[in-house]
Motif scaffolding. Structure first.
Motif, PDB file in Angstrom:
ATOM      1  N   LEU A 205     -18.448  17.426  66.703  1.00  0.00           N
ATOM      2  CA  LEU A 205     -18.215  16.769  67.585  1.00  0.00           C
ATOM      3  C   LEU A 205     -17.400  17.160  68.899  1.00  0.00           C
ATOM      4  O   LEU A 205     -17.247  16.449  69.897  1.00  0.00           O
ATOM      5  CB  LEU A 205     -17.354  15.388  67.174  1.00  0.00           C
ATOM      6  N   GLY A 206     -17.067  18.356  68.644  1.00  0.00           N
ATOM      7  CA  GLY A 206     -16.412  19.073  69.819  1.00  0.00           C
ATOM      8  C   GLY A 206     -14.789  19.131  69.675  1.00  0.00           C
ATOM      9  O   GLY A 206     -13.910  19.684  70.677  1.00  0.00           O
ATOM     10  N   PHE A 207     -14.334  18.619  68.648  1.00  0.00           N
ATOM     11  CA  PHE A 207     -12.881  18.584  68.366  1.00  0.00           C
ATOM     12  C   PHE A 207     -12.090  19.906  67.988  1.00  0.00           C
ATOM     13  O   PHE A 207     -11.000  20.127  68.248  1.00  0.00           O
ATOM     14  CB  PHE A 207     -12.343  17.506  67.451  1.00  0.00           C
ATOM     15  N   ALA A 208     -12.931  20.857  67.621  1.00  0.00           N
ATOM     16  CA  ALA A 208     -12.368  22.150  67.391  1.00  0.00           C
ATOM     17  C   ALA A 208     -11.977  22.855  68.851  1.00  0.00           C
ATOM     18  O   ALA A 208     -10.966  23.410  68.854  1.00  0.00           O
ATOM     19  CB  ALA A 208     -13.554  23.105  66.717  1.00  0.00           C
ATOM     20  N   ARG A 209     -12.678  22.513  69.726  1.00  0.00           N
ATOM     21  CA  ARG A 209     -12.272  22.815  70.938  1.00  0.00           C
ATOM     22  C   ARG A 209     -10.949  22.644  71.526  1.00  0.00           C
ATOM     23  O   ARG A 209     -10.051  23.003  72.107  1.00  0.00           O
ATOM     24  CB  ARG A 209     -13.324  22.381  71.911  1.00  0.00           C
ATOM     25  N   VAL A 210     -10.832  21.029  71.205  1.00  0.00           N
ATOM     26  CA  VAL A 210      -9.725  20.428  71.602  1.00  0.00           C
ATOM     27  C   VAL A 210      -8.429  21.138  71.083  1.00  0.00           C
ATOM     28  O   VAL A 210      -7.416  20.999  71.357  1.00  0.00           O
ATOM     29  CB  VAL A 210      -9.630  18.918  71.439  1.00  0.00           C
ATOM     30  N   GLN A 211      -8.721  21.329  69.656  1.00  0.00           N
ATOM     31  CA  GLN A 211      -7.549  22.080  68.726  1.00  0.00           C
ATOM     32  C   GLN A 211      -7.102  23.296  69.258  1.00  0.00           C
ATOM     33  O   GLN A 211      -5.978  23.836  69.463  1.00  0.00           O
ATOM     34  CB  GLN A 211      -8.098  22.061  67.203  1.00  0.00           C
ATOM     35  N   LEU A 212      -8.063  24.422  69.685  1.00  0.00           N
ATOM     36  CA  LEU A 212      -7.844  25.520  70.188  1.00  0.00           C
ATOM     37  C   LEU A 212      -7.048  25.258  71.624  1.00  0.00           C
ATOM     38  O   LEU A 212      -6.059  25.981  71.858  1.00  0.00           O
ATOM     39  CB  LEU A 212      -9.152  26.261  70.524  1.00  0.00           C
ATOM     40  N   LYS A 213      -7.652  24.193  72.179  1.00  0.00           N
ATOM     41  CA  LYS A 213      -6.703  24.003  73.785  1.00  0.00           C
ATOM     42  C   LYS A 213      -5.459  23.737  73.442  1.00  0.00           C
ATOM     43  O   LYS A 213      -4.386  24.243  74.236  1.00  0.00           O
ATOM     44  CB  LYS A 213      -7.636  22.838  74.451  1.00  0.00           C
ATOM     45  N   LEU A 214      -4.797  23.290  72.299  1.00  0.00           N
ATOM     46  CA  LEU A 214      -3.654  22.748  72.077  1.00  0.00           C
ATOM     47  C   LEU A 214      -2.635  24.106  71.340  1.00  0.00           C
ATOM     48  O   LEU A 214      -1.492  23.614  71.193  1.00  0.00           O
ATOM     49  CB  LEU A 214      -3.689  21.250  71.269  1.00  0.00           C
ATOM     50  N   SER A 215      -3.605  24.581  71.010  1.00  0.00           N
ATOM     51  CA  SER A 215      -2.849  25.846  70.143  1.00  0.00           C
ATOM     52  C   SER A 215      -2.461  26.905  71.076  1.00  0.00           C
ATOM     53  O   SER A 215      -2.999  27.372  71.992  1.00  0.00           O
ATOM     54  CB  SER A 215      -3.828  26.438  69.044  1.00  0.00           C
ATOM     55  N   ALA A 216      -1.247  27.529  70.434  1.00  0.00           N
ATOM     56  CA  ALA A 216      -1.089  28.960  71.289  1.00  0.00           C
ATOM     57  C   ALA A 216      -1.896  30.084  71.188  1.00  0.00           C
ATOM     58  O   ALA A 216      -2.811  30.151  70.358  1.00  0.00           O
ATOM     59  CB  ALA A 216       0.321  29.261  70.422  1.00  0.00           C
ATOM     60  N   ASP A 217      -1.926  30.919  71.963  1.00  0.00           N
ATOM     61  CA  ASP A 217      -2.750  31.879  72.178  1.00  0.00           C
ATOM     62  C   ASP A 217      -2.324  32.965  71.538  1.00  0.00           C
ATOM     63  O   ASP A 217      -1.239  33.448  71.443  1.00  0.00           O
ATOM     64  CB  ASP A 217      -2.597  32.638  73.924  1.00  0.00           C
ATOM     65  N   PRO A 218      -3.267  33.379  70.327  1.00  0.00           N
ATOM     66  CA  PRO A 218      -2.930  34.171  69.247  1.00  0.00           C
ATOM     67  C   PRO A 218      -2.742  35.790  69.619  1.00  0.00           C
ATOM     68  O   PRO A 218      -2.033  36.835  69.242  1.00  0.00           O
ATOM     69  CB  PRO A 218      -4.035  34.256  68.286  1.00  0.00           C
ATOM     70  N   TYR A 219      -3.181  35.993  71.254  1.00  0.00           N
ATOM     71  CA  TYR A 219      -3.233  37.444  71.682  1.00  0.00           C
ATOM     72  C   TYR A 219      -2.379  37.540  72.861  1.00  0.00           C
ATOM     73  O   TYR A 219      -2.210  38.524  73.426  1.00  0.00           O
ATOM     74  CB  TYR A 219      -4.767  37.842  72.030  1.00  0.00           C
ATOM     75  N   ASP A 220      -1.502  36.366  73.045  1.00  0.00           N
ATOM     76  CA  ASP A 220      -0.528  36.598  74.085  1.00  0.00           C
ATOM     77  C   ASP A 220       0.517  37.646  73.726  1.00  0.00           C
ATOM     78  O   ASP A 220       0.872  37.850  72.575  1.00  0.00           O
ATOM     79  CB  ASP A 220       0.285  35.129  73.984  1.00  0.00           C
ATOM     80  N   GLY A 221       0.641  38.209  74.598  1.00  0.00           N
ATOM     81  CA  GLY A 221       1.878  39.536  74.552  1.00  0.00           C
ATOM     82  C   GLY A 221       1.334  40.717  73.722  1.00  0.00           C
ATOM     83  O   GLY A 221       2.095  41.820  73.645  1.00  0.00           O
ATOM     84  N   LEU A 222       0.060  40.780  73.406  1.00  0.00           N
ATOM     85  CA  LEU A 222      -0.539  41.905  72.791  1.00  0.00           C
ATOM     86  C   LEU A 222      -1.299  42.844  73.566  1.00  0.00           C
ATOM     87  O   LEU A 222      -1.940  42.372  74.460  1.00  0.00           O
ATOM     88  CB  LEU A 222      -1.364  41.187  71.563  1.00  0.00           C
ATOM     89  N   PRO A 223      -1.795  44.001  73.057  1.00  0.00           N
ATOM     90  CA  PRO A 223      -2.259  44.893  73.954  1.00  0.00           C
ATOM     91  C   PRO A 223      -4.072  44.631  74.233  1.00  0.00           C
ATOM     92  O   PRO A 223      -4.917  45.454  73.755  1.00  0.00           O
ATOM     93  CB  PRO A 223      -2.192  46.325  73.482  1.00  0.00           C
ATOM     94  N   TYR A 224      -4.129  43.574  74.693  1.00  0.00           N
ATOM     95  CA  TYR A 224      -5.591  43.374  74.975  1.00  0.00           C
ATOM     96  C   TYR A 224      -5.795  42.967  76.496  1.00  0.00           C
ATOM     97  O   TYR A 224      -4.907  42.443  76.778  1.00  0.00           O
ATOM     98  CB  TYR A 224      -6.121  42.208  74.141  1.00  0.00           C
ATOM     99  N   ASP A 225      -6.755  43.555  77.202  1.00  0.00           N
ATOM    100  CA  ASP A 225      -6.728  43.284  78.448  1.00  0.00           C
ATOM    101  C   ASP A 225      -7.382  41.851  78.746  1.00  0.00           C
ATOM    102  O   ASP A 225      -7.936  41.190  77.809  1.00  0.00           O
ATOM    103  CB  ASP A 225      -7.674  44.271  79.147  1.00  0.00           C
ATOM    104  N   GLU A 226      -7.473  41.472  79.984  1.00  0.00           N
ATOM    105  CA  GLU A 226      -7.811  39.865  80.225  1.00  0.00           C
ATOM    106  C   GLU A 226      -9.415  39.722  79.773  1.00  0.00           C
ATOM    107  O   GLU A 226      -9.556  38.516  79.642  1.00  0.00           O
ATOM    108  CB  GLU A 226      -7.640  39.578  81.702  1.00  0.00           C
ATOM    109  N   GLN A 227     -10.216  40.468  80.240  1.00  0.00           N
ATOM    110  CA  GLN A 227     -11.681  40.602  80.003  1.00  0.00           C
ATOM    111  C   GLN A 227     -11.929  40.107  78.400  1.00  0.00           C
ATOM    112  O   GLN A 227     -12.525  39.671  78.098  1.00  0.00           O
ATOM    113  CB  GLN A 227     -12.533  41.742  80.529  1.00  0.00           C
ATOM    114  N   THR A 228     -11.385  41.385  77.654  1.00  0.00           N
ATOM    115  CA  THR A 228     -11.198  41.258  76.126  1.00  0.00           C
ATOM    116  C   THR A 228     -10.941  39.767  75.849  1.00  0.00           C
ATOM    117  O   THR A 228     -11.514  39.295  74.606  1.00  0.00           O
ATOM    118  CB  THR A 228     -10.669  42.190  75.393  1.00  0.00           C
ATOM    119  N   LYS A 229      -9.734  39.313  76.116  1.00  0.00           N
ATOM    120  CA  LYS A 229      -9.106  37.946  75.703  1.00  0.00           C
ATOM    121  C   LYS A 229     -10.060  36.895  76.057  1.00  0.00           C
ATOM    122  O   LYS A 229     -10.181  36.063  75.224  1.00  0.00           O
ATOM    123  CB  LYS A 229      -7.817  37.924  76.428  1.00  0.00           C
ATOM    124  N   GLU A 230     -10.762  37.219  77.067  1.00  0.00           N
ATOM    125  CA  GLU A 230     -11.618  35.970  77.698  1.00  0.00           C
ATOM    126  C   GLU A 230     -12.783  35.883  76.591  1.00  0.00           C
ATOM    127  O   GLU A 230     -13.219  34.859  76.174  1.00  0.00           O
ATOM    128  CB  GLU A 230     -12.135  36.074  79.189  1.00  0.00           C
TER     129      GLU A 230
END
Length: 328
Positions: A205-230
């Motif tokens: 139904l698409g609610f996993a996307r909503v869950q992720l939208k409300l969750s913290a970014d697991p890669y924030d502050g870690l050595p991943y470039d923006e393209q990789t994170k996208e």
């Protein structure tokens, strides 16, 4: 009170009750309509977004045929020795998720990342996610690539699969490295198909996307470039709660139980990198130490990190690993 007055009172009371009921039904109807409209919007947004993200997804690695399906594998580095990296449960894109560690290891080693079925860019499968099947599929992939001698390096649940693997293919595995890898005595809870069915609806139904939208970014502050994170975020939304991974969750309890009968071969070098302070159990360190108490060459390295320690401590892991492999 006369009969007429009593009758009028009853009629007035009945009319009032009907009005209240009508109001309640209208409110209830409005709530139901609002819920259905919200679900429809979430479903539609998810469908449209998934279609758009599919176009933005950048392929990587190579496919090998395993059991009639396509398994994705990446290879980096040209060292004489080969490291085979195996992911933890639910990792959306093992090849991208392991990127910091690959960067540290690939100058000296040939690093192969296996994306099991249901992970990364690999196909899904309806075959039961038993340890035996998963191990066989990984081995078939390596055989297709003519990789016959290697160091096995696994995160989390791959520690359970690796216990079976190193015993079945002891002539191929030269060492095992656990990245906060699971140990049989600390088992996951039993999950039945009745538990995962609502999750399938939640995803579809698409609610996993909503869950992720409300969750913290697991890669924030870690050595991943923006393209990789996208790309990671696209693959998280693509693979989260897919049927193959849910089947693996249902098989997890029995896989842990089966592993209780296994131990590492005595002469196999085993190195564990584990988090120093486990948030849920004080048995994490002792159980890892117990697993290698009879090993001729076994070691535990404690890190001030969380479960995904290879994301934040890749350089330290690579340095300690090289030291271990060259020590007598």
């Amino acid at each position: 009170m006369s009969v007429t007055q009593e009758t009028e009172k009853k009629q007035w009371g009945g009319t009032r009750t009907r009005k209240v009921l009508n109001i309640l039904l209208k409110v209830l109807g409005a709530i139901v309509i609002a819920i259905l409209l919200f679900v429809a919007i979430v479903y539609s947004v998810n469908k449209i977004s998934s279609h758009s993200e599919k176009k933005r997804l950048e392929p990587y690695g190579q496919h090998v045929s395993v059991d009639g399906k396509q398994m994705n594998v990446t290879i980096q580095g040209e060292g004489q020795e080969t490291i085979v990296l195996l992911p933890g449960f639910g990792t959306a894109s093992p090849a991208l998720d392991f990127k910091p560690l690959i960067s540290e290891l690939s100058p000296d080693y040939k690093v192969v990342v296996i994306e099991p079925f249901g992970y990364g860019l690999s196909d899904q499968t309806e075959k039961e996610r038993s340890t035996a099947n998963i191990v066989s599929e990984i081995h078939d992939a390596l055989q297709s690539l003519h990789i016959n001698r290697y160091i096995l390096m696994g995160h989390s649940i791959s520690g359970i699969y690796s216990l079976d693997y190193v015993n079945k293919y002891s002539n191929e595995v030269s060492a095992f490295v656990g990245l906060d890898s699971s140990v049989p005595p600390i088992s996951e809870q039993k999950i039945d198909s009745s538990d995962t069915q609502p999750i399938k609806w939640f995803r579809n139904l698409g609610f996993a996307r909503v869950q992720l939208k409300l969750s913290a970014d697991p890669y924030d502050g870690l050595p991943y470039d923006e393209q990789t994170k996208e790309q990671l975020n696209i693959l998280i939304r693509k693979n989260m709660y897919n049927t193959t991974q849910l089947n693996e969750a249902e098989s997890m309890y029995s896989n842990f139980k089966a592993a209780e009968q296994l131990t590492f071969p005595v002469n196999l070098p085993v190195l564990f990198f584990i988090q120093k302070n486990h948030p849920a159990t004080d048995k994490w360190i002792p159980e890892h130490e117990k697993l290698i108490k009879d090993s001729a060459h076994g070691e535990v390295v404690l890190l001030e990190a969380n479960h995904y320690l290879y994301r934040s401590h890749a350089k330290e892991i690579a340095e300690q690993f090289r030291r271990f492999m060259t020590s007598p």
